[in-house]
Design a protein around this motif. Structure first.
Motif, PDB file in Angstrom:
ATOM      1  N   VAL A   9      56.787  10.454  27.883  1.00 13.12           N
ATOM      2  CA  VAL A   9      56.641  11.894  28.046  1.00 13.12           C
ATOM      3  C   VAL A   9      57.615  12.387  29.122  1.00 13.12           C
ATOM      4  O   VAL A   9      57.384  12.171  30.313  1.00 13.12           O
ATOM      5  CB  VAL A   9      55.197  12.271  28.445  1.00 13.12           C
ATOM      6  CG1 VAL A   9      55.039  13.779  28.504  1.00 13.12           C
ATOM      7  CG2 VAL A   9      54.179  11.655  27.497  1.00 13.12           C
ATOM      8  N   ARG A  24      44.009  14.185  26.700  1.00 11.94           N
ATOM      9  CA  ARG A  24      44.204  14.172  25.243  1.00 11.94           C
ATOM     10  C   ARG A  24      44.982  12.946  24.780  1.00 11.94           C
ATOM     11  O   ARG A  24      44.625  12.321  23.786  1.00 11.94           O
ATOM     12  CB  ARG A  24      44.933  15.437  24.802  1.00 11.94           C
ATOM     13  CG  ARG A  24      44.089  16.677  24.898  1.00 11.94           C
ATOM     14  CD  ARG A  24      44.851  17.875  24.402  1.00 11.94           C
ATOM     15  NE  ARG A  24      44.072  19.094  24.517  1.00 11.94           N
ATOM     16  CZ  ARG A  24      44.549  20.284  24.240  1.00 11.94           C
ATOM     17  NH1 ARG A  24      45.795  20.439  23.823  1.00 11.94           N
ATOM     18  NH2 ARG A  24      43.783  21.346  24.373  1.00 11.94           N
ATOM     19  N   LEU A  25      46.041  12.618  25.498  1.00 18.31           N
ATOM     20  CA  LEU A  25      46.888  11.507  25.065  1.00 18.31           C
ATOM     21  C   LEU A  25      46.178  10.168  25.212  1.00 18.31           C
ATOM     22  O   LEU A  25      46.261   9.316  24.320  1.00 18.31           O
ATOM     23  CB  LEU A  25      48.202  11.517  25.850  1.00 18.31           C
ATOM     24  CG  LEU A  25      49.252  10.500  25.458  1.00 18.31           C
ATOM     25  CD1 LEU A  25      49.568  10.535  23.968  1.00 18.31           C
ATOM     26  CD2 LEU A  25      50.521  10.716  26.286  1.00 18.31           C
ATOM     27  N   VAL A 104      56.335   6.170  20.953  1.00 17.78           N
ATOM     28  CA  VAL A 104      56.349   7.569  20.528  1.00 17.78           C
ATOM     29  C   VAL A 104      56.799   8.402  21.725  1.00 17.78           C
ATOM     30  O   VAL A 104      56.475   8.089  22.865  1.00 17.78           O
ATOM     31  CB  VAL A 104      54.963   8.028  20.000  1.00 17.78           C
ATOM     32  CG1 VAL A 104      53.917   7.976  21.081  1.00 17.78           C
ATOM     33  CG2 VAL A 104      55.053   9.407  19.402  1.00 17.78           C
ATOM     34  N   LEU A 106      56.864  12.325  23.207  1.00 16.47           N
ATOM     35  CA  LEU A 106      56.330  13.668  23.007  1.00 16.47           C
ATOM     36  C   LEU A 106      56.498  14.515  24.249  1.00 16.47           C
ATOM     37  O   LEU A 106      56.742  14.005  25.332  1.00 16.47           O
ATOM     38  CB  LEU A 106      54.868  13.645  22.572  1.00 16.47           C
ATOM     39  CG  LEU A 106      53.965  12.621  23.172  1.00 16.47           C
ATOM     40  CD1 LEU A 106      52.810  13.231  23.901  1.00 16.47           C
ATOM     41  CD2 LEU A 106      53.413  11.848  21.983  1.00 16.47           C
ATOM     42  N   ASP A 107      56.402  15.814  24.060  1.00 15.04           N
ATOM     43  CA  ASP A 107      56.583  16.762  25.152  1.00 15.04           C
ATOM     44  C   ASP A 107      55.336  16.874  25.999  1.00 15.04           C
ATOM     45  O   ASP A 107      54.217  16.679  25.523  1.00 15.04           O
ATOM     46  CB  ASP A 107      56.939  18.143  24.595  1.00 15.04           C
ATOM     47  CG  ASP A 107      58.281  18.164  23.900  1.00 15.04           C
ATOM     48  OD1 ASP A 107      59.133  17.315  24.232  1.00 15.04           O
ATOM     49  OD2 ASP A 107      58.494  19.009  23.019  1.00 15.04           O
ATOM     50  N   ASP A 109      54.285  19.658  27.339  1.00 13.61           N
ATOM     51  CA  ASP A 109      53.761  21.035  27.340  1.00 13.61           C
ATOM     52  C   ASP A 109      52.619  21.259  26.350  1.00 13.61           C
ATOM     53  O   ASP A 109      52.197  22.393  26.141  1.00 13.61           O
ATOM     54  CB  ASP A 109      54.872  22.034  27.076  1.00 13.61           C
ATOM     55  CG  ASP A 109      55.556  21.841  25.740  1.00 13.61           C
ATOM     56  OD1 ASP A 109      55.082  21.014  24.930  1.00 13.61           O
ATOM     57  OD2 ASP A 109      56.558  22.520  25.502  1.00 13.61           O
ATOM     58  N   GLN A 111      52.454  21.144  23.172  1.00 17.84           N
ATOM     59  CA  GLN A 111      52.805  21.918  21.990  1.00 17.84           C
ATOM     60  C   GLN A 111      52.708  21.113  20.685  1.00 17.84           C
ATOM     61  O   GLN A 111      52.764  21.672  19.623  1.00 17.84           O
ATOM     62  CB  GLN A 111      54.217  22.490  22.133  1.00 17.84           C
ATOM     63  CG  GLN A 111      54.315  23.511  23.233  1.00 17.84           C
ATOM     64  CD  GLN A 111      53.369  24.671  23.041  1.00 17.84           C
ATOM     65  OE1 GLN A 111      53.351  25.308  21.993  1.00 17.84           O
ATOM     66  NE2 GLN A 111      52.530  24.943  24.037  1.00 17.84           N
ATOM     67  N   HIS A 112      52.562  19.797  20.784  1.00 19.60           N
ATOM     68  CA  HIS A 112      52.387  18.995  19.579  1.00 19.60           C
ATOM     69  C   HIS A 112      50.978  19.198  19.047  1.00 19.60           C
ATOM     70  O   HIS A 112      50.016  19.181  19.818  1.00 19.60           O
ATOM     71  CB  HIS A 112      52.611  17.497  19.870  1.00 19.60           C
ATOM     72  CG  HIS A 112      54.039  17.144  20.056  1.00 19.60           C
ATOM     73  ND1 HIS A 112      54.649  17.132  21.287  1.00 19.60           N
ATOM     74  CD2 HIS A 112      54.982  16.812  19.160  1.00 19.60           C
ATOM     75  CE1 HIS A 112      55.901  16.790  21.141  1.00 19.60           C
ATOM     76  NE2 HIS A 112      56.139  16.596  19.864  1.00 19.60           N
ATOM     77  N   PRO A 113      50.828  19.377  17.749  1.00 20.44           N
ATOM     78  CA  PRO A 113      49.481  19.535  17.168  1.00 20.44           C
ATOM     79  C   PRO A 113      48.643  18.277  17.409  1.00 20.44           C
ATOM     80  O   PRO A 113      49.151  17.168  17.396  1.00 20.44           O
ATOM     81  CB  PRO A 113      49.726  19.721  15.684  1.00 20.44           C
ATOM     82  CG  PRO A 113      51.180  19.979  15.529  1.00 20.44           C
ATOM     83  CD  PRO A 113      51.868  19.450  16.742  1.00 20.44           C
ATOM     84  N   ARG A 114      47.352  18.475  17.638  1.00 23.93           N
ATOM     85  CA  ARG A 114      46.458  17.333  17.881  1.00 23.93           C
ATOM     86  C   ARG A 114      46.096  16.589  16.613  1.00 23.93           C
ATOM     87  O   ARG A 114      45.633  15.477  16.656  1.00 23.93           O
ATOM     88  CB  ARG A 114      45.188  17.801  18.587  1.00 23.93           C
ATOM     89  CG  ARG A 114      45.434  18.173  20.008  1.00 23.93           C
ATOM     90  CD  ARG A 114      44.140  18.366  20.736  1.00 23.93           C
ATOM     91  NE  ARG A 114      43.636  19.700  20.460  1.00 23.93           N
ATOM     92  CZ  ARG A 114      42.495  20.158  20.919  1.00 23.93           C
ATOM     93  NH1 ARG A 114      41.720  19.403  21.632  1.00 23.93           N
ATOM     94  NH2 ARG A 114      42.106  21.377  20.624  1.00 23.93           N
TER      95      ARG A 114
END
Length: 115
Positions: A9, A24-25, A104, A106-107, A109, A111-114
């Motif tokens: 990230v 979340r991650l 993987v 990912l950003d 912020d 902004q990636h869909p869950r």
């Protein structure tokens, strides 16, 4: 033990989003590893994923947030740039440090869909 998954990230001035990103991650990585280990009929093992947070010269409290997460969870690693080199350099540093069998990017912020 080598992690199954590494999440890289790049972080630039994302201090406010880091706690929710981690929540979340880490939940998503726990679920993904459980699925992979269940499919392979393996017993769940600790440290099967890692999160690499690459601070790309943030001017806010992003680095302090990363340090806090690394103290809370040993699966979280921080890399800090002295200045802003750009997202591509942050991704490259993360790829160089990643130990997972799959990676993987990912950003930070959210902004990636869950789904």
């Amino acid at each position: 033990m080598t992690p199954l998954l590494s999440a890289i990230v790049p972080v630039y001035n994302e201090a406010d989003s880091l706690p929710l990103l981690y929540e979340r991650l880490s939940a998503a990585l726990d679920a993904a590893v459980a699925l992979l280990e269940n499919a392979a009929s393996q017993e769940p093992e600790p440290d099967r994923w890692e999160i690499l947070l690459v601070d790309d010269g943030s001017r806010d409290a992003s680095w302090q947030g990363i340090v806090g997460l690394t103290a809370r969870d040993r699966r979280v690693k921080g890399i800090r740039f002295a200045r802003n080199f750009g997202k591509e350099a942050a991704m490259a540093a993360g790829l160089h440090a990643a130990r997972g069998q799959a990676v993987v990017i990912l950003d930070a912020d959210l902004q990636h869909p869950r789904n």
